[in-house]
Design an enzyme around this catalytic site. Structure first.
Site, short mmCIF file in Angstrom:
data_model
loop_
_atom_site.label_atom_id
_atom_site.label_comp_id
_atom_site.label_asym_id
_atom_site.label_seq_id
_atom_site.Cartn_x
_atom_site.Cartn_y
_atom_site.Cartn_z
CE LYS A 85 6.48 38.25 -15.91
NZ LYS A 85 5.34 38.41 -14.99
CE LYS B 290 4.27 41.78 -8.96
NZ LYS B 290 3.87 41.16 -10.24
CB SER C 41 -0.32 45.79 -18.67
OG SER C 41 -1.13 45.41 -17.60
CG ASN D 269 -7.01 37.65 -13.62
OD1 ASN D 269 -6.13 37.30 -14.40
ND2 ASN D 269 -7.92 38.53 -13.95
CB THR E 214 -2.35 36.45 -17.10
OG1 THR E 214 -2.12 37.84 -16.89
CG2 THR E 214 -1.18 35.67 -16.53
CE LYS F 40 2.10 48.00 -17.13
NZ LYS F 40 1.47 47.97 -15.81
P1 NAD Z 1 -5.45 35.90 -7.65
O1 NAD Z 1 -5.36 36.59 -6.35
O2 NAD Z 1 -6.54 36.28 -8.58
O3 NAD Z 1 -5.50 34.32 -7.42
C1 NAD Z 1 -4.60 33.59 -6.66
C2 NAD Z 1 -5.19 32.19 -6.49
O4 NAD Z 1 -4.24 31.32 -5.89
C3 NAD Z 1 -6.44 32.16 -5.63
O5 NAD Z 1 -7.39 31.30 -6.23
C4 NAD Z 1 -5.92 31.53 -4.32
O6 NAD Z 1 -6.96 30.87 -3.61
C5 NAD Z 1 -4.91 30.56 -4.88
N1 NAD Z 1 -3.95 30.06 -3.92
C6 NAD Z 1 -3.25 30.73 -2.97
N2 NAD Z 1 -2.48 29.87 -2.29
C7 NAD Z 1 -2.67 28.63 -2.82
C8 NAD Z 1 -2.17 27.33 -2.56
N3 NAD Z 1 -1.28 27.12 -1.60
N4 NAD Z 1 -2.61 26.29 -3.32
C9 NAD Z 1 -3.49 26.48 -4.28
N5 NAD Z 1 -4.01 27.70 -4.59
C10 NAD Z 1 -3.60 28.75 -3.86
O7 NAD Z 1 -4.02 36.09 -8.33
P2 NAD Z 1 -3.65 36.02 -9.86
O8 NAD Z 1 -3.69 37.39 -10.41
O9 NAD Z 1 -4.42 34.94 -10.53
O10 NAD Z 1 -2.10 35.63 -9.76
C11 NAD Z 1 -1.68 34.27 -9.56
C12 NAD Z 1 -0.20 34.18 -9.90
O11 NAD Z 1 -0.03 34.60 -11.26
C13 NAD Z 1 0.72 35.10 -9.09
O12 NAD Z 1 1.98 34.48 -8.91
C14 NAD Z 1 0.88 36.31 -9.96
O13 NAD Z 1 2.07 37.03 -9.66
C15 NAD Z 1 0.92 35.65 -11.31
N6 NAD Z 1 0.59 36.55 -12.40
C16 NAD Z 1 -0.65 37.10 -12.51
C17 NAD Z 1 -0.92 37.97 -13.57
C18 NAD Z 1 -2.27 38.57 -13.75
O14 NAD Z 1 -2.45 39.30 -14.74
N7 NAD Z 1 -3.25 38.29 -12.93
C19 NAD Z 1 0.08 38.27 -14.50
C20 NAD Z 1 1.32 37.67 -14.37
C21 NAD Z 1 1.57 36.81 -13.31
#
Ligand code: NAD
Length: 425
Positions: free
Chosen positions: A89, A101, A353, A216, A185, A65
């Site tokens: 995780k 991934k 999920s 997100n 999350t 996953k």
């Molecule tokens: P997303 O694409 O919705 O958002 C990413 C955000 O980070 C955006 O607002 C972007 O502008 C910002 N960003 C990028 N570079 C940056 C920087 N240098 N400084 C400040 N902000 C910056 O992605 P997401 O789904 O929110 O995921 C964010 C992190 O959380 C990732 O590492 C992802 O692997 C992790 N994550 C997300 C989920 C999920 O369900 N969405 C679950 C587990 C882990």
């Protein structure tokens, strides 16, 4: 290099646990690595080819996953590290999944929506043979979302010639998604933070929070934290950061970002921006604010040995995967700054999920309250186990979380037979 750093986290775990060395051998390398070049017809009629990856790290505990990332920095090292973290995780959360991934090296902001749709469908055509609700189940990650998951599920249904909604999670609600997945999350990270506070800092009131990353995960965390009475004083995205020591209105900031698609709109000259009157900061300065909790919800390696000495937050909450490097971990630990690690803090996404996959396969759908209640149950239980391990082994929360996950992985690997068993036959 990045993957080397990621798997370094296993070393202290194997020092603490009496585990068969075959487990270490198994967990040191991915089971399957696939690269595909995905052709996409662009809107102007030209053809471009994007490199896509799917890495299935370990499936001892169940089908693999893990999300799919669309980002210009995606490469083999990054996807392998992310698939390794997913393996740990899923074990930390006690889910019946292994870790995987995927990703595509692309700047999606340069593509039109129709080009992104073609790329998303192309990704599924490239990897369909190794995916499946009982094999490998993708989900959203950075710069992919529910709409993209819907296209991907649709493409898979066309290839497989049957509806199989459990092939992918994080789908839109009307396409067999789960209630509560969108904010799982952020919600899960808040449950982990609240457990931590109750356990380690019971008298914390009027806490201040800075959030790096307003996608997100970061947005929903900030929104729910504010609803619960915490003061969110700073937020950043890839364009810049805003700050107000009295507290930001998270929903207003989000509305403005939606309208203009970047936080800079909140502080640009003219229009609505002036009404809000927030101070602006660089992304680096946000990380160094004197706040109770610094939330990292953007990308990997945001706190490294270069800036770890400047961090003033009392606690760091890792919603992103791998935002604190191993060197920085040691510096923060020496400075008594606790890090609530990614493999626990952001597990809410994969937990819901899992609920989505269960609902898809059973055909019975849950109310939001049920999803939230079940999520809380898992986050509280697994957080407490990790705090117990940290106390027992006198180690950091990260090492404790790895101990917790690796114990489960080791159990599964061992039960399939090991050197000791086969030697005695
Ligand atoms: P997303 O694409 O919705 O958002 C990413 C955000 O980070 C955006 O607002 C972007 O502008 C910002 N960003 C990028 N570079 C940056 C920087 N240098 N400084 C400040 N902000 C910056 O992605 P997401 O789904 O929110 O995921 C964010 C992190 O959380 C990732 O590492 C992802 O692997 C992790 N994550 C997300 C989920 C999920 O369900 N969405 C679950 C587990 C882990």
């Amino acid at each position: 290099m990045m993957f080397e750093l990621a798997r370094q986290r296993l070393a202290p775990v194997f020092d603490l646990l009496d585990i068969n060395e075959e487990v270490m051998i198994r967990l040191s390398v991915p089971k399957r690595t696939i690269v595909a070049n995905i052709p996409v017809r662009m809107d102007d009629g030209t053809l471009r080819v994007f490199t896509g990856y799917r890495i299935q790290y370990d499936d001892t505990r169940g089908p693999t996953k893990g999300g799919i990332r669309f980002h210009p920095d995606v490469d083999m090292q990054e996807v392998t590290s992310l698939s390794f973290w997913m393996t740990v995780k899923c074990a930390v959360a006690g889910l019946p999944f292994g870790g995987a991934k995927g990703g595509v090296t692309v700047n999606p902001k340069e593509l039109s929506l129709m080009e992104i749709e073609r790329l998303s469908r192309g990704y599924i055509r490239a990897f369909a043979d190794v995916l499946g609700e009982k094999r490998d189940i993708p989900a959203p990650d950075v710069y992919t979302n529910a709409t993209i998951m819907g296209w991907m599920a649709d493409e898979y249904a066309m290839i497989a010639r049957r509806q199989e909604p459990g092939i992918i999670t994080g789908k839109p609600l009307h396409l067999n998604g789960s209630k509560g997945r969108e904010f799982a999350t952020g919600q899960g990270a808040l449950f982990a933070l609240q457990e931590y506070l109750e356990h380690y800092k019971p008298s914390s009131e009027q806490m201040t929070i800075a959030v790096q990353g307003f996608g997100n995960a970061g947005f929903h965390f900030a929104r729910i934290a504010q609803q619960c009475g915490y003061r969110v004083v700073a937020i950043s995205d890839s364009q810049g950061a805003i700050y107000d020591p009295k507290g930001l209105n998270v929903l207003d900031v989000h509305r403005l970002k939606q309208e203009d698609n970047r936080l800079a709109s909140v502080y640009c000259d003219g229009s609505v921006c002036n009404e809000l009157d927030y101070e602006t900061l660089s992304n680096e300065a946000l990380l160094e604010l004197n706040v109770d909790v610094l939330v990292l919800a953007a990308l990997e390696n945001q706190i490294t040995e270069q800036n770890a000495h400047q961090i003033q937050a009392k606690t760091v909450l890792e919603i992103a995967n791998g935002p604190v490097s191993p060197d920085a971990d040691q510096i923060l630990e020496a400075r008594e700054i606790d890090v609530i690690p990614d493999v626990l803090a952001n597990a809410g996404g994969v937990i819901v999920s899992y609920f989505e996959w269960v609902q898809n396969r059973s055909g019975m759908y849950w109310e939001e309250a049920e999803v939230e209640q079940q999520l809380k149950k898992i986050m509280v239980k697994e957080s407490q186990s990790i705090f117990d391990h940290a106390k027992k082994h006198k180690c950091s929360l990260r090492t404790a979380a790895y101990v917790h996950g690796v114990e489960r992985l080791a159990g599964a690997i061992d039960q399939r037979g090991n050197h000791k068993l086969f030697k005695s036959v």
